[in-house]
Design a protein around this motif. Structure first.
Motif, mmCIF file in Angstrom:
data_model
loop_
_atom_site.group_PDB
_atom_site.id
_atom_site.type_symbol
_atom_site.label_atom_id
_atom_site.label_comp_id
_atom_site.label_asym_id
_atom_site.label_seq_id
_atom_site.Cartn_x
_atom_site.Cartn_y
_atom_site.Cartn_z
ATOM 1 N N ALA A 228 1.238 -1.297 -0.066
ATOM 2 C CA ALA A 228 -0.226 -0.309 -0.327
ATOM 3 C C ALA A 228 0.701 1.570 0.134
ATOM 4 C CB ALA A 228 -0.578 -0.141 0.692
ATOM 5 N N GLY A 229 0.204 2.056 -0.788
ATOM 6 C CA GLY A 229 1.260 3.996 -0.776
ATOM 7 C C GLY A 229 1.179 3.984 0.396
ATOM 8 N N HIS A 230 2.668 4.946 1.326
ATOM 9 C CA HIS A 230 2.799 5.407 2.526
ATOM 10 C C HIS A 230 1.876 6.908 2.681
ATOM 11 C CE1 HIS A 230 6.825 2.630 2.507
ATOM 12 N NE2 HIS A 230 6.939 2.908 1.835
ATOM 13 N N ALA A 231 2.212 6.392 3.862
ATOM 14 C CA ALA A 231 0.995 7.982 4.685
ATOM 15 C C ALA A 231 1.718 8.997 4.606
ATOM 16 C CB ALA A 231 1.057 7.224 6.254
ATOM 17 N N GLU A 232 1.074 10.778 3.958
ATOM 18 C CA GLU A 232 1.204 11.368 4.007
ATOM 19 C C GLU A 232 1.034 12.008 5.473
ATOM 20 O OE1 GLU A 232 0.049 13.997 0.651
ATOM 21 O OE2 GLU A 232 1.283 15.353 1.232
ATOM 22 N N MET A 233 2.546 12.254 5.714
ATOM 23 C CA MET A 233 2.682 13.993 7.390
ATOM 24 C C MET A 233 1.809 15.515 6.672
ATOM 25 S SD MET A 233 2.791 10.896 8.866
ATOM 26 C CE MET A 233 2.925 11.852 10.680
ATOM 27 N N LEU A 234 0.663 15.711 7.249
ATOM 28 C CA LEU A 234 0.949 17.228 6.852
ATOM 29 C C LEU A 234 1.286 17.778 7.473
ATOM 30 C CD1 LEU A 234 -2.769 16.709 6.037
ATOM 31 C CD2 LEU A 234 -0.848 16.789 4.268
ATOM 32 N N ALA A 235 2.022 19.005 7.418
ATOM 33 C CA ALA A 235 2.993 19.313 8.098
ATOM 34 C C ALA A 235 2.239 21.150 8.240
ATOM 35 C CB ALA A 235 4.496 19.669 7.783
ATOM 36 N N GLY A 236 2.648 21.947 9.144
ATOM 37 C CA GLY A 236 2.256 23.285 9.313
ATOM 38 C C GLY A 236 1.176 24.033 10.158
ATOM 39 N N GLY A 237 0.729 24.712 9.829
ATOM 40 C CA GLY A 237 -0.478 24.919 11.653
ATOM 41 C C GLY A 237 -1.656 24.260 11.167
#
Lengths: 257, 680
Positions: A228-237
């Protein structure tokens, strides 16, 4: 009372499973085989039953890789005897064949209770206890979380969906598929396993795999799960992350407007 | 004179009989213990220990506040043995008695008087220490918490009475003309001047009464001592003589086999001797990380409980002590005498053993007890999981053994496989430095440094297993031996001159315990290797000029006395080292040793050892907390976060600091360059 606990070996799931070249089995060459964890629960429940009353406990397994280790551990934990069923046993043994092999030995034995794991990594449907009961023509109950036996009857605590627990009564002999023992499986020290090893204790019995009674199926191909695709971590405020989440949900058509 | 002789003789006979009977009984109790092999070997070294530890009072003087008065009291008691001989001579023989060969020299009179004063001052100091550190007020923070404090006060009072009656009868003698010493015996004469106005008659009565009281007090003290924790006066020299030399740290000496010590007589006679020798001073308790974290373990209370267990089973022990080895109805120790939480709280850091002035061997006993628990399968689930994972896959992470060397894949080169090519150094990486993501980063830094420095090193790859240091210390001796057999077979299949390890725990067992299984290669810790490479210039560095503190890992600094190599590394890097109060062999445990890292860390009533340690470092005004142990890196990185100091104090491994200094100097030689030049 005579309790038989049927245990089996499965690949240690911390290993990376690979398929054989012809794609009909996992490559067992370098695999580490360990006892099915549900069978370990069945053994623990059997040991608790033995300790609660007067019972003989026999553990039985097919001759699969590293099974001696499992049988010696069972003996070290307190099993009275260990039986290893030998014969032409290579590759993966499906639950029908396994049930037939176990039944061919069990039918020549006296037993009151047969305990085995409710399921296994290669039997997620939990077929074995039912098939074994049918082969032996005795009642079967699965998903047991506690078993008590008295006067030719057994009380079986069965865990159903939603956390409901049903207490069944069943006439013995019977086959029980154990989900969990009343207590966590005990630890047995390596020194005790080694003592069991030194004193032998495993009896080998040859079984005939021929008469299965059911039509055998042919395995054509196994397929490894696609990565499966890797998780994407959402950065920022917090605001930016929220906007990005909304955007993603819209893109996938999960949120309108 | 006849009255004196009769009374003194009767008192003495009664005192000696009572004390003798008690000592005989204790000897039988101790003899009931299991064998402790090798306790009389190397007599010369044992004699040296008597000089340093007993006469020199080495460990007591580590705490000068109580150590100095204790040493003075001890030496005072030795000197004042002369006064006992004189008192008996006076009482039983003649008023003109003198010790043959010594006589009544002015010097002896002076020294005797001097030590009477010194001992009285010491008793006063001990009283102040006990009042200031009163357990009733300070509770667990007091090192006397749980000790028999009433008995301690009686002891101090009795010592004072012996001293006061001694100087009293000497003072009276000065007035009756029986005192053989001149004015150098300043205290006796000074007190004599005060008693002078009472007249010769009263002084004559006082002389006899006080002399007999002195003899009575000495005998009373003798009987009291043999029945109390103050027995260390006689047993400390014996216990020190039989103690493990150079120290009861490093290799374990567990005599109970794989089955462990289930009952009191399964412990060795040396352990039983430990328990009757303990004087409840609580130095072990004050140093114990488990105790400071509010856990139920205090090494002192453990020893006291085992002593209680001994006396509770005295009948059985006496029969066994007299040779009837079949006598056995003593209760199972855990949980009847010792709570399981007590033995599982231990990190085996060895601070107690290091502190104990009478050389009690707490850690070995705890492992003896743990073995009995493991043998019966009594342990917490997370520990059971770790042991099962190690038994199956050879590592506590439960990961496939084939993944052990996966961390090397991200290197720009392939480390030599020591099973295929001979190497000079075999790197024993260990579980944490191989399988833990963050710690594998550190392993890669070290690998890059060694590669660039041209060090000829190799790995065992998947043939390496957990070295077993902590497995042995949780009491799983069978599994430990299995791991040793496996690793020894792996060593046999590789060619190398020297082993070095990342983990001080692996280092400890490989260096101290594997030789018993046939390992005959030198074992280094990576800090020693780095120190060598920096000294030889193989790793060129530029001074960093940082102010740092360094945490000695228990199994490096205390168990193995390697305190200098990491400090040499820091000096080579031009770092200013600011020491924490607890450093070197007196370091403070992070809380993860002895298998604790596999057990749930329920917070106790006190602060976690790792957090207390971070606060200790914060007080120094440094910005780097340097470690040289994978478990320390994890424990202290977490503790820096939970204490909220992670923005001011960076936990950093020694190897990272070396990399930082090197990069500054020679960027062309960094890992990227290594990749380019690496053979494909």
């Amino acid at each position: 009372m005579r309790i038989v606990v049927a245990v089996k070996q499965i690949p240690d799931l911390v290993e990376e499973l690979e398929l054989t070249a012809d794609g009909t089995d996992v490559d067992r060459e370098l695999l580490k085989m360990v006892v099915n964890e549900f069978d370990d629960q069945a053994l623990e429940e059997g040991l608790c039953l033995k300790e609660a009353g007067d019972a003989e406990l026999v553990v039985v397994a097919l001759d699969e890789p590293d099974v001696d280790q499992t049988l010696h551990a069972a003996l070290a934990k307190g099993a009275d005897a260990a039986i290893k069923l030998t014969g032409a046993l290579t590759g993966w043994i499906d639950s029908h064949r396994r049930a037939a092999l176990l039944a061919s030995w069990l039918s020549g034995q006296s037993f009151d209770l047969v305990l085995t794991g409710v399921q296994a990594a290669d039997d997620l449907d939990g077929q074995l206890p039912g098939l074994l009961g049918a082969q032996l023509e005795v009642p079967h109950i699965s998903v047991a979380v506690r078993v008590e036996a008295e006067d030719g009857m057994a009380k079986v605590w069965q865990e159903l969906a939603g956390g409901t627990v049903v207490v069944d009564e069943v006439r013995l002999p019977a086959v029980i598929g154990v989900q969990a023992a009343r207590q966590a499986p005990r630890y047995v020290s390596i020194s005790r396993i080694r003592q069991a090893q030194q004193s032998g204790g495993i009896t080998e019995v040859e079984v005939q795999a021929a008469e299965l009674g059911t039509e055998q199926f042919a395995l054509r191909r196994l397929v490894a799960p696609e990565a499966a695709g890797h998780a994407e971590m959402l950065a920022g405020g917090a605001g930016e992350v929220a906007d990005r989440i909304v955007e993603l949900l819209r893109a996938k058509g999960l949120v309108r407007s | 004179m006849t009255v004196r002789i009769v009374v003194a003789a009767l008192l003495t006979a009664a005192g000696l009989a009572l004390a003798g009977a008690r000592l005989g009984r204790l000897a039988l109790l101790v003899r009931a213990g299991a064998p402790a092999p090798g306790r009389t070997r190397r007599a010369l070294r044992r004699l040296g220990a008597e000089v340093v530890e007993v006469i020199g009072q080495r460990k007591l003087l580590k705490r000068p506040q109580s150590g100095i008065p204790h040493a003075l009291t001890f030496w005072g008691f030795i000197i004042l043995l002369f006064t006992i001989v004189e008192a008996y001579g006076d009482a039983l023989w003649s008023k003109r008695f003198a010790i043959p060969g010594i006589g009544h020299s002015a010097a002896l009179g002076f020294i005797e008087d001097l030590f009477i004063v010194v001992v009285l001052l010491a008793v006063a100091t001990f009283s102040v220490i006990r009042l200031v550190d009163a357990p009733a007020r300070r509770q667990r923070r007091s090192r006397f918490y749980g000790s028999h404090t009433g008995v301690a006060w009686v002891t101090l009072a009795m010592i004072a009475v012996v001293m006061l009656t001694l100087v009293g009868y000497r003072a009276a003698q000065a007035n009756t003309g029986d005192f053989p010493y001149g004015s150098w015996a300043f205290f006796s004469h000074g007190l004599g001047d005060l008693l002078h106005p009472l007249g010769r008659g009263v002084n004559s009565v006082l002389e006899t009464v006080l002399l007999l009281l002195n003899v009575a007090a000495i005998m009373g003290f003798l009987v009291f001592v043999t029945h109390s924790k103050h027995l260390h006066i006689f047993l400390a020299p014996i216990n020190v003589a039989f103690s493990r030399r150079p120290r009861a740290l490093g290799a374990l000496e567990v005599t109970s086999g794989t089955a462990g010590a289930e009952r009191i007589y399964d412990l060795s006679w040396k352990h039983l001797l430990d328990y009757v020798t303990c004087t409840e001073c609580g130095r072990c308790q004050a140093a114990c990380p488990a105790w400071s974290a509010g856990k139920p373990l205090s090494p002192k209370l453990l020893v006291m409980s085992l002593r209680d267990g001994m006396f509770a089973s005295a009948g059985t022990l006496l029969r066994r002590g007299m040779g009837d080895r079949s006598a056995g109805d003593a209760p199972v120790l855990v949980p009847n005498v010792i709570d399981p939480d007590v033995i599982w709280s231990c990190t085996t850091c060895g601070a107690c053993v290091e502190q104990c002035p009478v050389d009690i061997e707490h850690v070995d006993a705890i492992v003896d007890l743990r073995r009995s628990q493991v043998e019966q399968g009594n342990m917490e689930p997370s520990l059971q999981d770790a042991l099962q994972a190690i038994a199956v896959q050879g590592n506590s992470f439960g990961k496939s053994e084939r993944m052990r060397a996966r961390w090397t894949r991200q290197l720009g080169f392939t480390p030599t496989d020591a099973r295929k090519e001979p190497v000079r150094y075999l790197w024993f990486v260990g579980d944490f430095a191989s399988f833990d993501e963050r710690l594998a980063d550190l392993s890669r830094v070290l690998a890059g440094l060694l590669y660039d420095a041209g060090v000829d090193f190799g790995l065992l790859y998947e043939a390496e297993r957990n070295a077993g240091n902590d497995v042995r210390r949780v009491g799983e001796e069978g599994l430990f031996q299995m791991l040793v057999e496996h690793n020894m077979a792996a060593f046999a299949g590789a060619q190398f001159d020297t082993i070095f390890t990342t983990d001080p725990h692996s280092f400890n067992t490989l260096r101290n315990e594997y030789p018993a299984f046939g390992l005959d290669k030198p074992v280094l810790h990576y800090s020693e290797l780095l120190a060598e490479l920096l000294a030889s210039g193989a790793i060129p560095v530029e001074p960093l000029g940082r102010r740092v503190t360094y945490h000695d890992p228990c199994y490096l600094g205390r168990h193995n006395r390697i305190t200098d190599a990491p400090r040499r590394v820091l000096r080579s890097l031009g770092c200013e080292l600011v020491e924490m109060p607890r450093h070197g062999v007196n370091t403070f445990c992070c809380g993860a040793g002895g298998g604790r890292i596999w057990m749930a860390d329920e917070p106790g009533a006190g602060e976690r050892p790792s957090e207390s340690r971070i606060r200790e470092a914060m007080a120094l005004g440094v910005d780097r907390f340097v470690v040289a142990c994978p478990k320390d890196f994890t424990m202290y990185s977490d503790a820096a976060k939970t204490t909220g100091y992670d923005d001011r104090l960076q936990v950093i491994d020694l190897v990272q600091l070396v990399a930082e200094a090197r990069t500054a100097k020679s960027r062309s030689r960094d890992a990227a360059a290594a990749v380019a030049s690496a053979p494909a």
